[in-house]
Design a protein around this motif. Sequence first.
Motif, mmCIF file in Angstrom:
data_model
loop_
_atom_site.group_PDB
_atom_site.id
_atom_site.type_symbol
_atom_site.label_atom_id
_atom_site.label_comp_id
_atom_site.label_asym_id
_atom_site.label_seq_id
_atom_site.Cartn_x
_atom_site.Cartn_y
_atom_site.Cartn_z
ATOM 1 N N THR A 184 -19.727 7.495 34.712
ATOM 2 C CA THR A 184 -19.845 6.380 35.662
ATOM 3 C C THR A 184 -19.672 5.033 34.977
ATOM 4 N N ALA A 185 -19.023 5.019 33.816
ATOM 5 C CA ALA A 185 -18.814 3.770 33.093
ATOM 6 C C ALA A 185 -18.056 2.771 33.957
ATOM 7 N N GLY A 186 -18.557 1.537 33.993
ATOM 8 C CA GLY A 186 -17.888 0.481 34.748
ATOM 9 C C GLY A 186 -18.076 0.555 36.244
ATOM 10 N N LYS A 187 -18.994 1.414 36.709
ATOM 11 C CA LYS A 187 -19.208 1.574 38.149
ATOM 12 C C LYS A 187 -20.596 1.054 38.539
ATOM 13 N N GLY A 188 -20.665 -0.230 38.815
ATOM 14 C CA GLY A 188 -21.906 -0.801 39.303
ATOM 15 C C GLY A 188 -22.994 -0.906 38.258
ATOM 16 N N PRO A 189 -24.277 -0.729 38.675
ATOM 17 C CA PRO A 189 -25.413 -0.993 37.787
ATOM 18 C C PRO A 189 -25.794 0.152 36.863
ATOM 19 N N ILE A 190 -25.002 1.213 36.828
ATOM 20 C CA ILE A 190 -25.322 2.344 35.960
ATOM 21 C C ILE A 190 -24.112 2.661 35.095
ATOM 22 N N GLY A 191 -24.304 3.509 34.110
ATOM 23 C CA GLY A 191 -23.188 3.974 33.301
ATOM 24 C C GLY A 191 -23.227 3.493 31.861
ATOM 25 N N ARG A 192 -22.396 4.122 31.053
ATOM 26 C CA ARG A 192 -22.253 3.771 29.636
ATOM 27 C C ARG A 192 -20.768 3.661 29.304
ATOM 28 N N ASN A 193 -20.426 2.602 28.617
ATOM 29 C CA ASN A 193 -19.044 2.407 28.199
ATOM 30 C C ASN A 193 -18.865 2.910 26.769
ATOM 31 N N ASN A 194 -18.144 3.989 26.618
ATOM 32 C CA ASN A 194 -17.808 4.538 25.310
ATOM 33 C C ASN A 194 -16.540 5.357 25.485
ATOM 34 N N ALA A 195 -15.458 4.887 24.906
ATOM 35 C CA ALA A 195 -14.151 5.495 25.154
ATOM 36 C C ALA A 195 -14.117 6.980 24.791
ATOM 37 N N ILE A 196 -14.710 7.329 23.649
ATOM 38 C CA ILE A 196 -14.674 8.729 23.207
ATOM 39 C C ILE A 196 -15.466 9.614 24.144
ATOM 40 N N MET A 197 -16.729 9.240 24.401
ATOM 41 C CA MET A 197 -17.583 10.071 25.246
ATOM 42 C C MET A 197 -17.088 10.114 26.684
ATOM 43 N N SER A 198 -16.578 9.013 27.186
ATOM 44 C CA SER A 198 -16.089 8.993 28.566
ATOM 45 C C SER A 198 -14.934 9.963 28.744
ATOM 46 N N SER A 199 -14.002 9.972 27.792
ATOM 47 C CA SER A 199 -12.853 10.873 27.907
ATOM 48 C C SER A 199 -13.274 12.331 27.790
ATOM 49 N N GLN A 200 -14.292 12.600 26.965
ATOM 50 C CA GLN A 200 -14.771 13.980 26.807
ATOM 51 C C GLN A 200 -15.512 14.462 28.048
ATOM 52 N N VAL A 201 -16.436 13.642 28.528
ATOM 53 C CA VAL A 201 -17.340 14.075 29.591
ATOM 54 C C VAL A 201 -16.633 14.205 30.938
ATOM 55 N N LYS A 202 -15.606 13.418 31.149
ATOM 56 C CA LYS A 202 -14.901 13.467 32.435
ATOM 57 C C LYS A 202 -14.221 14.805 32.669
ATOM 58 N N ALA A 203 -14.103 15.607 31.625
ATOM 59 C CA ALA A 203 -13.461 16.917 31.763
ATOM 60 C C ALA A 203 -14.436 17.981 32.260
ATOM 61 N N PHE A 204 -15.722 17.610 32.447
ATOM 62 C CA PHE A 204 -16.741 18.581 32.831
ATOM 63 C C PHE A 204 -17.290 18.295 34.225
ATOM 64 N N THR A 205 -17.678 19.358 34.913
ATOM 65 C CA THR A 205 -18.408 19.194 36.171
ATOM 66 C C THR A 205 -19.871 18.914 35.842
ATOM 67 N N GLN A 206 -20.624 18.451 36.802
ATOM 68 C CA GLN A 206 -22.039 18.189 36.552
ATOM 69 C C GLN A 206 -22.795 19.488 36.287
ATOM 70 N N ALA A 207 -22.381 20.568 36.897
ATOM 71 C CA ALA A 207 -23.018 21.865 36.624
ATOM 72 C C ALA A 207 -22.784 22.265 35.165
ATOM 73 N N GLU A 208 -21.593 22.001 34.658
ATOM 74 C CA GLU A 208 -21.296 22.327 33.263
ATOM 75 C C GLU A 208 -22.080 21.422 32.314
ATOM 76 N N LEU A 209 -22.227 20.163 32.671
ATOM 77 C CA LEU A 209 -23.036 19.254 31.848
ATOM 78 C C LEU A 209 -24.485 19.714 31.798
ATOM 79 N N LYS A 210 -24.984 20.217 32.899
ATOM 80 C CA LYS A 210 -26.369 20.697 32.930
ATOM 81 C C LYS A 210 -26.534 21.911 32.020
ATOM 82 N N LEU A 211 -25.545 22.783 31.986
ATOM 83 C CA LEU A 211 -25.587 23.944 31.089
ATOM 84 C C LEU A 211 -25.598 23.495 29.627
ATOM 85 N N LEU A 212 -24.727 22.554 29.293
ATOM 86 C CA LEU A 212 -24.677 22.039 27.931
ATOM 87 C C LEU A 212 -25.996 21.391 27.539
ATOM 88 N N ALA A 213 -26.578 20.625 28.450
ATOM 89 C CA ALA A 213 -27.841 19.942 28.169
ATOM 90 C C ALA A 213 -28.963 20.946 27.923
#
Length: 232
Positions: A184-213
């Motif tokens: 959610t980088a650059g989208k309103g009052p939330i998010g983190r701007n980091n080019a490396i992490m943004s490009s990596q994380v956008k390839a995952f669904t939220q369900a997949e992120l939850k599994l990784l976490a």
Amino acid sequence: MKTPSELSQGLRGRLLFNVPALGAILLASLTATGVRAADDTPPGVTAKVAMCIGCHSIPGYQASFPEVHKVPMISGQNAKYIAAALTAYRQGDRKHPTMKSVAASLTDQDIQDIAAYYESHGKDRPAPVAKGGAASPEVQALLTRGNCIACHGEGLNKPIDAGYPKLAGQHADYLYVALKSYQTAGKGPIGRNNAIMSSQVKAFTQAELKLLAAYTAGLQGDLKTVPQSRFR
């Protein structure tokens, strides 16, 4: 003989014009009540980390932005990473109202001192015991797709550069929120701007992120929450 009121006014007058004496009295009072820095921490640094203690030194303490989650364990984290994170909050590259307020009050030297403090904080205390096991084929596929070990190192606890965080053993709900924030980088009052992490994380669904976490939280790592109080 002077009245009690006259004696009180005389004492007050002497203290107002005797700052060293007043300081000595206040220091003695604080020491007597237990408010003092740890013996091995410079008083100046203790004052700087005082604002961190209320959240990061309470086991299980939860934040509510952008959703309810445990605040991250930072004792044992890499100093270079902590400094980078605080700077990002100060600059607005990481959006979080509380952390923005805290970081905005810090100088560059404050940030370096706080980061160094937490890197070594609690080294004499064991980290939480690992709760997970080997990665399932599904999780292993996600780790490979994200190339997580390339930056965060063996067991996600030995980053190739101290500017990357240790992840092993971190709270699962915090990791999930942090990972989503890069989507959610650059989208309103939330998010983190980091080019490396943004490009990596956008390839995952939220369900997949939850599994990784969840998997990462179960790994053995160095991170811990060290109970601490301003009143010692």
